[in-house]
Enzyme design. Structure first.
Site, PDB file in Angstrom:
ATOM      1  CG  HIS A   1       7.942  31.727  21.879  1.00 18.26           C
ATOM      2  ND1 HIS A   1       7.634  32.950  21.367  1.00 18.26           N
ATOM      3  CD2 HIS A   1       9.248  31.549  21.624  1.00 18.26           C
ATOM      4  CE1 HIS A   1       8.714  33.481  20.807  1.00 18.26           C
ATOM      5  NE2 HIS A   1       9.699  32.652  20.952  1.00 18.26           N
TER       6      HIS A   1
ATOM      7  CG  HIS B   1      16.094  27.352  22.116  1.00 20.57           C
ATOM      8  ND1 HIS B   1      14.859  27.452  22.709  1.00 20.57           N
ATOM      9  CD2 HIS B   1      15.902  27.537  20.795  1.00 20.57           C
ATOM     10  CE1 HIS B   1      13.962  27.696  21.790  1.00 20.57           C
ATOM     11  NE2 HIS B   1      14.561  27.751  20.622  1.00 20.57           N
TER      12      HIS B   1
END
Lengths: 227, 744, 80
Positions: free
Chosen positions: B95, B49
């Site tokens: 998300h 990430h």
């Protein structure tokens, strides 16, 4: 016409309201922060839309207990006209300036779309530009717009012509009543018709490029009555 | 050094998502065994990430420059010049995993995070968009997830008061175990007041503002980088909870402080919270940083340094101020009832030193950690493009109007009204083009200029042929912007894929990025920001490759937006661009015949550019009364959408369509998904046809507006009321009975 | 002293959230739930240690803020 727009933390339609008031009156409203306890001398006080204090606890509940609201109540009681739109309407009911309460929408969903309103009382300083029974289109955008009042209160406001607007059939898609409001009530007056609260956003219907121009009649009428 | 934990075991290393090799590098950089706080910091900074370790090599091949670009990838968001001293600042971010675990909060905090990325840079957010993917409509989780995600996006964006003006939603069984929630924000800032994350100036105070720190989302960044297994339900406690009210206050307070010159650098605390924000600020400025963790405002008692550094509590920012400006800044944040704490300062040591209860709890070098961040050239297999559909094998042609009615009620073509009515798309008073059109449009200030934005991707094309699919996503965004009259300026991308350690998945990534890069170059829309979400797999089932493009364009005059709805009766309908009747990978084949087959429609970038430039010219010259790009479902679906969105006295406006003589396949012509096409209307066809001929762009007249039916000459007609019912009823029908979700 | 304030909708006031819960329970196979009403629980930590004065304080809080008596009832529980 001089006006003041009250800004709470979480208010988010202040800009829309300021533009509509400027467009109708040619004068910029004064912005009053919720922590202030004084409001300049004005012809109209406006509580705009948004999520004051996040609408935590209940929509409009904390806003109604802000320092500035003591002054709003005092002015309203002395006859100064007050307009509350959406979150402002919720705050005015919480503050006891208007009858009833706004519950969560019946389908539990936020709703943003165009609705049609029927003007139920044209003999007020807010609605003088409308013809009796006239309908007009304006957007709604709320989570808690489901108007509720007990039977006795309902009879009282109906009998005293305090119902300002009802949701009505029109060109807009979807059911006429967007939130399950009792008796299709979209807006109400106080007993003396100097305080008006409504869920829809006429300030978002004053611009042909944005939400149409049907809401101008409301603002033009107010300016005419108060100038 | 305060002892945090006695021993770092291989299990603890593995729990932090670090491979044995990566841990070896940690030992080399530290010159000793790290403690748990330090290990946690390595873990999040080297997670997929934060480090883009699998994709970085390929991301570098994307074009990121252009005369309009003020800031490309590498900051909180991309910045593009709009002229008149104004800039658009925007980014899209995923998300996905948090939204699968807790759809309302996952989606809400996704919106909150992307808003912060944008206002961190000095912009007032003016538009929100999203790109959503869900599993099969009849999968037991789909309705619950859809209801929660939509309520969460609305719950956050509506409260903050930023209009959600556009988006896209697809359904496919490949997303059953991994939904996609990509949120995009566009903001406006003066070009001379843009703020960056770079922190410089030894001794300058490091300031924490916003909400207090709790135990939310500890290890969210590493969770977002691990494939799901059956135990993912147990990961629920790590999901963060959003507070849009505080976010609204944070926006106002930050913008108020940004109007002064007190800020040196500013960064939001997103994934990996205080760790990545302080680390990245120091790293960008070539500085060291010392933090006193005792000064961090805490919401819970007994929090450890490890938890403080890795918490993903929302609505927090980190700033470096000019010396002596603390009091001024504090006054602004206190006015807005937000926490404000000076928690440390910049140093010249190049090290991150964390103190707590009088001792040092972490001490690690910044540059070596950042430079040694793993970067993998993972093995990949090119995806063999499928053979084109065998024409002899074309499905039988049924009644085209019956096909249309059925198509309009399929998951990917049905009206999204049920969704976008839950988003406040009007707040701020500047929305010119609402959801349901080709792109969202807002007016800039008092006009006349406007900003358009869209999100696009066709995953089924990407699966069949990643390179064509990657290019098509860019081309469709380009078309949607042109269709509202906007000049496309730049894009942001959100690359959603499965497990990159599998060569086939890596092949999808490589192919999509290659197509995307080519299209961005050809169409002049560089990539200025983006996000990568990998490991979207559950029990070996990967999502469809979904490289979402978020495009932004500039309109010289918002009054020129033609809108997609027919404006009145008796207007000529034309199609711009050439129709060959390409049915491979079409929704017609998939939805009506259950065939996910063939090659996707080819994307000819020169033709896209020529047709798009021509169309935009027509709109800006005020020559069109309506315009809609042709995409999913093909020409007849696009026509039906224009009729149903009609702006006649009663709304919808009908039309009649004449199929040109000599088309090879009726179904292909009506439902094929050839690219680079737009349907337009004008009072008179001839001037448009003449202009098209001059420009070398194919254009033909195909019908006329009017009536209350949609007619295909020679094949009958269908009432708009019937089409409307098919189009509007599908989603509310699916979602009825799912009311409990909205009760959040 | 701790106080727990239960805020509930008055009988007769439509409770769409309660209805949704009822419906969801039914969908999950819990039959026989005849009605569900949703309310709020607010926990307060008070400095006041005298139960009588504490109750009076919380009563006032309820009337002024915690409940909207147009639509809601409230009940107070005190715990030393």
């Amino acid at each position: 016409m001089k006006s003041a727009v009250v800004v709470f933390p979480g208010t988010n339609r202040d800009r829309d309201m300021v533009r509509a008031l400027e467009g109708a009156s040619g004068q910029s409203p004064a912005l009053v922060w919720h922590k202030h306890s004084e409001i300049p001398k004005v012809d109209l006080i406006v509580l705009p839309g948004g999520f004051a204090h996040g609408d935590y606890l209940r929509a409009g509940a904390m806003a109604a207990r802000s320092p500035v609201m003591r002054e709003v109540v005092a002015r309203a009681e002395s006859g100064v006209p007050v307009l509350g739109v959406c979150n402002g309407f919720q705050a005015l009911t919480e503050a006891g300036l208007l009858p009833g309460a706004l519950l969560r929408n019946a389908d539990l969903r936020f709703v943003c779309r165009t609705v049609t309103l029927r003007v139920e009382n044209t003999q007020t300083l807010f609605t003088g530009r409308f013809a009796a029974g006239e309908t007009f289109d304006t957007p709604v955008a709320h989570m808690d717009g489901n108007y509720f009042i007990d039977d006795e209160g309902h009879r009282r406001i109906a009998g005293n012509d305090q119902i300002a607007f009802r949701y009505a059939d029109g060109a807009a898609a979807g059911p006429a009543n967007p939130n399950g409001a009792l008796d299709d009530i979209a807006g109400v007056f106080n007993e003396t018709k100097t305080v008006l609260g409504l869920m829809p956003h006429p300030e978002d219907a004053t611009d042909p490029l944005h939400g149409g121009t049907d809401g101008r009649k409301l603002f033009d009428g107010i300016v005419e009555a108060l100038s | 050094m305060t002892e945090i934990i006695a021993e770092i075991t291989p299990d603890i290393v593995a729990e932090h998502g670090l491979s044995a090799e990566e841990y070896q590098k940690v030992l080399e950089i530290m010159g000793r065994v790290p403690n748990l706080v330090e290990l946690g910091i390595f873990s999040v900074m080297w997670s997929e990430h934060c480090s883009y370790k699998s994709s970085k090599r390929w991301l570098k091949t994307l074009p990121t420059d252009g005369a309009q670009v003020i800031q490309g990838p590498g900051e909180n968001a991309g910045v593009v010049d709009l002229g008149d001293g104004l800039a658009a600042i925007f980014k899209i971010e995923s998300h996905n995993h948090p939204s699968f675990i807790e759809p309302y909060q996952g989606a809400a905090t996704g919106v909150g995070g992307i808003l912060r990325d944008v206002f961190t840079m000095g912009a007032r957010p003016v538009m929100n968009l999203n790109a959503l993917r869900f599993g099969a409509p009849d999968h037991p989780k789909t309705r619950h997830l859809l209801a929660g995600v939509v309520a969460g996006i609305g719950g956050y964006g509506n409260c903050v008061g930023v209009p959600t003006v556009a988006g896209e939603v697809n359904f496919h069984p490949a997303y059953n175990g991994n939904i996609l929630v990509n949120a995009m924000t566009v903001g406006l800032a003066p070009t001379d007041r843009i703020f960056y994350a770079k922190a410089v100036g030894a001794g300058n105070p490091v300031v924490y503002v916003g909400s207090k720190t709790g135990r939310d989302g500890i290890h969210g960044a590493t969770m977002a980088s691990a494939e799901f297994g059956a135990d993912s339900e147990e990961k629920r406690p790590t999901v963060q909870v959003g507070d849009p009210f505080t976010e609204k206050l944070l926006i106002e307070a930050c913008l108020e402080l940004m109007a002064t010159d007190a800020i040196v650098g500013i960064q939001d605390m997103g994934a990996a919270g205080l760790t990545s924000s302080s680390f990245e600020m120091a790293s960008k400025g070539g500085m060291g940083v010392e933090l006193e963790l005792d000064r961090v405002p805490l919401r819970e008692v007994g929090m450890t340094p490890y938890e403080i550094m890795l918490s993903e509590s929302q609505e927090r920012m980190l700033m470096v101020l000019k010396p002596g400006r603390e009091a001024e800044a504090r006054a602004i944040f206190e006015k807005w009832d937000l926490d404000f704490a000076v928690i440390g300062s910049l140093t010249e040591t190049g090290r991150m030193v964390l103190r707590w209860h009088g001792g040092v709890v972490a001490d690690l070098p910044i540059d070596p950690l950042a430079e040694a961040a793993p970067e993998y050239d993972r093995p990949w297999e090119p995806v063999e493009p499928p053979a084109a559909l065998d024409e002899a094998n074309f499905p039988e042609e049924g009644d085209p109007l019956d096909s249309l009615e059925r198509l309009l009620a399929t998951p990917d073509l049905a009206s999204r009204r049920w969704i976008w009515e839950q988003y406040d798309h009007l707040v701020m008073g500047d929305t010119v083009e609402r959801p349901g059109g080709d792109a969202g449009v807002i007016r800039i200030g008092d006009g006349p200029k406007g900003l358009a934005a869209t999100t696009d991707c066709t995953p089924r094309y990407c699966l069949a042929d990643p390179k064509t699919g990657g290019a098509q996503a860019v081309a469709e965004a380009w078309r949607n912007l042109n269709a509202v009259g906007a000049l496309p300026l730049a894009v942001t991308n959100n690359l959603n894929f499965g497990n990159p350690e599998k060569p086939q998945i890596m092949g999808q990534i490589v192919g999509c990025v290659e197509g995307m890069a080519e299209a961005c170059r050809a169409l002049g829309t560089p990539v200025v920001s983006g996000n990568v979400s990998l490991y979207n797999e559950t029990d070996g089932q990967a999502i469809l490759p979904t490289p979402v493009i978020g495009g932004v364009g500039l309109l010289p005059d918002v009054a020129q937006v033609p809108g997609i709805g027919f404006r009145g009766e008796g207007e000529e309908i034309l199609v711009i661009g050439w129709t060959t009747g390409h049915l491979g990978q079409s929704l017609y084949l998939r939805e009506l015949f259950g065939r996910e087959e063939g090659a996707p429609p080819p994307v000819d970038l020169e033709t896209e550019k020529r047709n798009g430039d021509f169309l935009r010219g027509l709109i800006q010259a005020g020559r069109l009364s309506a315009c809609h790009d042709v995409s999913d479902g093909g020409l007849l679906v696009a026509l039906a959408e224009m009729a149903l969105a009609g702006r006649g006295p009663q709304g919808p406006v009908g039309c009649s369509l004449t199929v040109p003589a000599g088309v090879a396949s009726l179904a292909g012509w009506l439902f094929g998904e050839d690219q680079a096409r737009y349907i337009v209307t004008a009072e008179a066809a001839m001037p448009v046809l003449e202009a098209a001929e001059m420009a070398g762009v194919p254009a033909q007249t195909i019908g006329r507006t009017g009536g209350s039916e949609l007619t295909v000459e020679g094949f009958g007609h269908i009432s708009l009321a019937r089409l409307q019912a098919a189009h509007e009823d599908w989603l509310p029908g699916l979602m009825s009975g799912e009311r409990a979700e909205a009760a959040q | 002293m701790k106080a727990r304030v239960h805020v509930t909708l008055k009988p007769g006031v439509l409770d769409p959230q309660g209805k949704a819960i009822e419906h969801a329970l039914d969908t999950l196979g819990f039959s026989g739930v005849e009605e569900a009403r949703q309310g709020k629980l607010i926990e307060l930590d008070l400095a006041e240690s005298d139960p009588e004065r504490a109750r009076a304080q919380v009563e006032e809080m309820c009337r002024k803020l915690l409940a909207n008596t147009v639509i809601e009832n409230y009940a107070i529980e005190l715990e030393a």
